[in-house]
Design a protein around this motif. Structure first.
Motif, short mmCIF file in Angstrom:
data_model
loop_
_atom_site.label_atom_id
_atom_site.label_comp_id
_atom_site.label_asym_id
_atom_site.label_seq_id
_atom_site.Cartn_x
_atom_site.Cartn_y
_atom_site.Cartn_z
N GLY A 136 0.83 -1.19 0.00
CA GLY A 136 0.00 0.00 0.00
C GLY A 136 0.87 1.25 0.00
N LEU A 141 -0.56 -0.86 -4.55
CA LEU A 141 -1.93 -0.46 -4.25
C LEU A 141 -1.85 0.99 -3.80
N LYS A 186 -2.98 4.83 -2.89
CA LYS A 186 -3.97 5.80 -2.43
C LYS A 186 -3.38 7.19 -2.67
N ALA A 220 -2.87 -0.95 -8.89
CA ALA A 220 -4.26 -0.65 -8.56
C ALA A 220 -4.31 0.66 -7.78
N THR A 265 -6.89 3.12 -5.28
CA THR A 265 -8.07 3.05 -4.45
C THR A 265 -8.41 4.42 -3.88
N ASP A 266 -9.69 4.72 -3.81
CA ASP A 266 -10.14 5.97 -3.20
C ASP A 266 -10.50 5.80 -1.73
N GLY A 267 -10.69 4.58 -1.32
CA GLY A 267 -11.15 4.32 0.04
C GLY A 267 -10.07 3.82 0.95
N LYS A 268 -10.49 3.08 1.94
CA LYS A 268 -9.58 2.53 2.94
C LYS A 268 -8.69 1.46 2.32
N LEU A 269 -7.40 1.51 2.69
CA LEU A 269 -6.49 0.47 2.21
C LEU A 269 -6.87 -0.87 2.82
N GLU A 270 -7.01 -1.87 1.97
CA GLU A 270 -7.35 -3.20 2.43
C GLU A 270 -6.57 -4.24 1.65
#
Length: 353
Positions: free
Chosen positions: A94, A120, A122, A150, A152-157
């Motif tokens: 992340g 990943l 953000k 990838a 992501t706009d939200g919480k890292l998962e």
């Protein structure tokens, strides 16, 4: 993908970026996928300031030129030659990126992919367009990257490790939230320059580049000067006069007016040339449009202090005052092997295998 295949892909990205100069664009017919990306990238550069008022076309182009110069086969091979790269099952890393200067998180992105891992990402709300565009170009010329990138706009998962960049306040949150994961957590850092009084006019002019590039928003921008007792700032102000156009940018001018007013209302003694204030202060972190300074009497004592404060500093600029100092004018031109906070990101990533 082999390391060589990834090197060639990023070098091709560098060739694509090399078409976009500080003051002009020159289409190269030999660049892959140029018909799909060239015109769109020009439009993105021109629109960047509408997404982030600090991202003027000049500043975005400077970042692009810097990465074009860095992303060559020769540089990539030199950088990676220090590591033992092997095939392994990719880990998902992340990336929580900053957005203070254009493409500030690109080195982390590059490092994750070159280490054989998945990125990943953000993005910062202040820089949401440039890196995804370059990622699309990479995937276009090397489709195998599609499974390794990838956003992501939200919480890292669903990640195995994290590299997060933020302020000292957000770093405390990161350290708690990611306490069970391998992590690099970056905090606030500042850069300083050490003057002896023997600098040439050219060196002082180049110091202006270290101060004003990206409007001083980067951790590699010089925010403080150490000067010998009795130092006369006249030559310094004369040398940086060519950077005076910075005051014509509204956001910078607003900061200049505001910070100057705050200083004056607090009865601080200032030196001012109409676009930069300098103030005697022990702190390393000066506000935009201002640089702090501090006198020193003993070179050895100053060296000891800077060594003690190394965790607060990103760059030290001088003409050989410190063994590991950076020449004037070079802070915003790091090499691939110059790591933020002096933490070897690639070594960290390779330990995840």
């Amino acid at each position: 993908m082999t390391s060589l295949e990834k090197i060639n892909a990023f070098a091709e990205l560098g060739t694509f970026l090399s078409q976009f100069k500080l003051d002009s664009d020159k289409r190269n017919a030999d660049v892959q996928a140029n018909d799909l990306f060239f015109d769109d990238f020009i439009r993105l550069i021109d629109l960047s300031q509408s997404h982030n008022g600090w991202f003027t076309p000049e500043q975005v182009r400077f970042a692009i030129v810097s990465w074009a110069d860095a992303l060559t086969v020769e540089n990539l091979e030199k950088w990676l030659s220090a590591y033992h790269l092997t095939d392994h099952e990719p880990k998902t890393v992340g990336l929580i990126l900053a957005g203070n200067i254009p493409l500030v998180g690109f080195h982390d992105f590059l490092s994750v992919l070159m280490s054989g891992n998945k990125a990943l990402v953000k993005l910062s709300s202040n820089d949401q367009k440039l890196l995804p565009f370059l990622a699309r170009y990479l995937v276009e010329i090397e489709p195998r990257f599609s499974n390794l990138i990838a956003f992501t706009d939200g919480k890292l998962e669903n990640f195995d490790a994290v590299i997060a960049t933020g302020s000292n306040n957000t770093a405390r949150y990161f350290e708690y939230y990611f306490r069970d994961k391998p992590a690099i957590i970056r905090k606030n850092r500042n850069s300083v320059a050490i003057l002896t009084g023997n600098e040439t006019d050219s060196q002082l002019h180049d110091l202006g580049e270290d101060i004003f590039r990206y409007f001083g928003l980067g951790c590699r921008n010089v925010s403080k000067l150490f000067v010998p007792e009795g130092y006369d700032f006249t030559r310094f102000f004369e040398a940086i006069f060519p950077y005076g156009d910075v005051i014509h940018y509204e956001k910078y001018a607003n900061n200049y007016d505001y910070n100057k007013a705050v200083f004056l209302m607090s009865n601080f003694k200032l030196l001012d040339n109409g676009f930069l204030t300098i103030k005697e202060d022990n702190s390393y972190a000066s506000p935009i449009s201002s640089v702090f300074y501090e006198f020193y009497a003993n070179a050895d004592v100053l060296k000891q202090r800077l060594e003690q404060d190394k965790d607060l500093l990103q760059c030290i600029v001088s003409d050989g005052f410190m063994a590991d100092s950076i020449p004037f004018g070079q802070t915003q031109k790091p090499q691939l092997w110059d790591y933020a906070d002096d933490v070897d990101t690639m070594d960290f990533l390779l330990t995840l295998a």
